[in-house]
Design a protein around this motif. Sequence first.
Motif, PDB file in Angstrom:
ATOM      1  N   TYR A   1      -4.796 -13.778 -12.109  1.00 42.41           N
ATOM      2  CA  TYR A   1      -4.431 -13.806 -13.527  1.00 42.41           C
ATOM      3  C   TYR A   1      -3.254 -14.763 -13.680  1.00 42.41           C
ATOM      4  N   ASP A   2      -3.366 -15.693 -14.630  1.00 39.51           N
ATOM      5  CA  ASP A   2      -2.371 -16.768 -14.781  1.00 39.51           C
ATOM      6  C   ASP A   2      -0.937 -16.278 -14.898  1.00 39.51           C
ATOM      7  N   ASN A   3      -0.730 -15.171 -15.593  1.00 38.56           N
ATOM      8  CA  ASN A   3       0.631 -14.692 -15.832  1.00 38.56           C
ATOM      9  C   ASN A   3       1.149 -13.759 -14.738  1.00 38.56           C
ATOM     10  N   THR A   4       0.338 -13.547 -13.719  1.00 38.26           N
ATOM     11  CA  THR A   4       0.780 -12.697 -12.601  1.00 38.26           C
ATOM     12  C   THR A   4       0.456 -13.401 -11.290  1.00 38.26           C
ATOM     13  N   ILE A   5       1.184 -14.446 -11.011  1.00 36.43           N
ATOM     14  CA  ILE A   5       0.977 -15.185  -9.761  1.00 36.43           C
ATOM     15  C   ILE A   5       2.239 -15.042  -8.919  1.00 36.43           C
TER      16      ILE A   5
ATOM     17  N   LYS B   1       3.877 -14.638  -4.823  1.00 31.38           N
ATOM     18  CA  LYS B   1       3.635 -14.887  -3.399  1.00 31.38           C
ATOM     19  C   LYS B   1       4.875 -14.537  -2.611  1.00 31.38           C
ATOM     20  N   GLU B   2       4.714 -13.723  -1.594  1.00 29.49           N
ATOM     21  CA  GLU B   2       5.789 -13.349  -0.681  1.00 29.49           C
ATOM     22  C   GLU B   2       5.287 -13.589   0.732  1.00 29.49           C
ATOM     23  N   GLU B   3       5.630 -14.773   1.275  1.00 28.24           N
ATOM     24  CA  GLU B   3       5.059 -15.236   2.546  1.00 28.24           C
ATOM     25  C   GLU B   3       3.533 -15.262   2.419  1.00 28.24           C
ATOM     26  N   ASN B   4       2.802 -14.478   3.197  1.00 32.64           N
ATOM     27  CA  ASN B   4       1.341 -14.498   3.091  1.00 32.64           C
ATOM     28  C   ASN B   4       0.795 -13.343   2.254  1.00 32.64           C
ATOM     29  N   ARG B   5       1.701 -12.629   1.592  1.00 37.89           N
ATOM     30  CA  ARG B   5       1.301 -11.581   0.664  1.00 37.89           C
ATOM     31  C   ARG B   5       1.259 -12.171  -0.751  1.00 37.89           C
ATOM     32  N   THR B   6       0.218 -11.824  -1.508  1.00 35.58           N
ATOM     33  CA  THR B   6       0.050 -12.373  -2.848  1.00 35.58           C
ATOM     34  C   THR B   6      -0.398 -11.286  -3.822  1.00 35.58           C
ATOM     35  N   SER B   7      -0.336 -11.624  -5.105  1.00 41.59           N
ATOM     36  CA  SER B   7      -0.870 -10.740  -6.145  1.00 41.59           C
ATOM     37  C   SER B   7      -2.291 -11.143  -6.502  1.00 41.59           C
ATOM     38  N   TYR B   8      -2.871 -12.023  -5.710  1.00 37.60           N
ATOM     39  CA  TYR B   8      -4.189 -12.569  -6.023  1.00 37.60           C
ATOM     40  C   TYR B   8      -4.973 -12.856  -4.747  1.00 37.60           C
ATOM     41  N   ILE B   9      -6.289 -13.016  -4.939  1.00 36.89           N
ATOM     42  CA  ILE B   9      -7.154 -13.520  -3.878  1.00 36.89           C
ATOM     43  C   ILE B   9      -8.300 -14.275  -4.551  1.00 36.89           C
ATOM     44  N   THR B  10      -8.518 -15.491  -4.119  1.00 34.36           N
ATOM     45  CA  THR B  10      -9.596 -16.332  -4.652  1.00 34.36           C
ATOM     46  C   THR B  10     -10.366 -16.946  -3.489  1.00 34.36           C
ATOM     47  N   ALA B  11     -11.529 -17.491  -3.787  1.00 32.36           N
ATOM     48  CA  ALA B  11     -12.316 -18.163  -2.753  1.00 32.36           C
ATOM     49  C   ALA B  11     -11.548 -19.351  -2.198  1.00 32.36           C
ATOM     50  N   GLU B  12     -10.820 -20.028  -3.066  1.00 36.25           N
ATOM     51  CA  GLU B  12     -10.021 -21.178  -2.635  1.00 36.25           C
ATOM     52  C   GLU B  12      -8.900 -20.748  -1.694  1.00 36.25           C
ATOM     53  N   TRP B  13      -8.249 -19.627  -2.002  1.00 36.28           N
ATOM     54  CA  TRP B  13      -7.164 -19.111  -1.164  1.00 36.28           C
ATOM     55  C   TRP B  13      -7.699 -18.743   0.227  1.00 36.28           C
TER      56      TRP B  13
END
Length: 300
Positions: A190-194, A196-208
């Motif tokens: 979600y654009d407004n919730t991006i 990243k803390e080292e390799n921890r994220t609030s997202y997962i995508t095919a690109e990631w």
Amino acid sequence: MKTFLKSLAITILLVLTFSCKQDSDIHEKDNTSKSTPSENYNISILLDLSDRISLEKNPNPTMEYYQRDLGYIKSISEAFTQHLKSKRIRQINDKMQLFFNPEPKDQDINSISQKLKISIDKNNASKGLLNSINAEYASQTSKIYESAIKDNHFTGSDIWSFFDTKVKDQCIEKDSRNILVILTDGYMFYDNTIMKEENRTSYITAEWIRKNGLNTKDWEKKLQSQDFGFIKAGDDLNNLEVLVLGINPNQNNPYEEKVIKAYWTKWFTEMKIKHFEIKNADLPSNTEKIIKDFILEKKP
């Protein structure tokens, strides 16, 4: 007089015996239900209205993904009403509700979602109300998906923030069995919730997944050694059970499904959710038993 009193005593004894037997029969009938009749259910459904349901971007000739969602919702409402009908009127104190995050800009969709917040107790429970739930949920959720697809402006779904800011207040009640069903393809962005803390994220995508080399046979070793995963979005959610339906991995990566499920599993485990299942976007006819077993059979 003695004869009368004796007859009266026998009559009272017979009435009490019949009453006890009838009460026993009711309990016996209740115990045939998979769920515990006296339990109060608090079921929440979180819809991902992102472009995963787009007929243009993600068509499916077998059955469109929004139609699968509607089939899943039908099974959820049927399990809820089955549970209600296993209880006595005085025991009923149950809820079922539907959420989006963020709320769609379409006021009609938000208005419909309010109608789908059902709260039933001994004061309003009736045979008519119980029998109307399934039809009402089928009709109203169909309108939601039709409106979202027609609008063709998919705002995305902020599942991470829902857990971070809303799940405790809106999906968990004391003295209830709290069940959250999430309808999503498993990707989270979600654009407004991006974040990243080292390799921890609030997202997962095919690109990631591709960018970080999680598309090879060594994905699991890398995920563990380099601590890939979602940023934790809650603590001690042990009073919440979660069923994720609709996982739909990119077919170009044979490991994608496993990576997505590993992310969600790690996330739920770290938030201390003890009972959860993560299932693929199968046909509703194949998923019906999974949904009803999850809802009606409480796991330890």
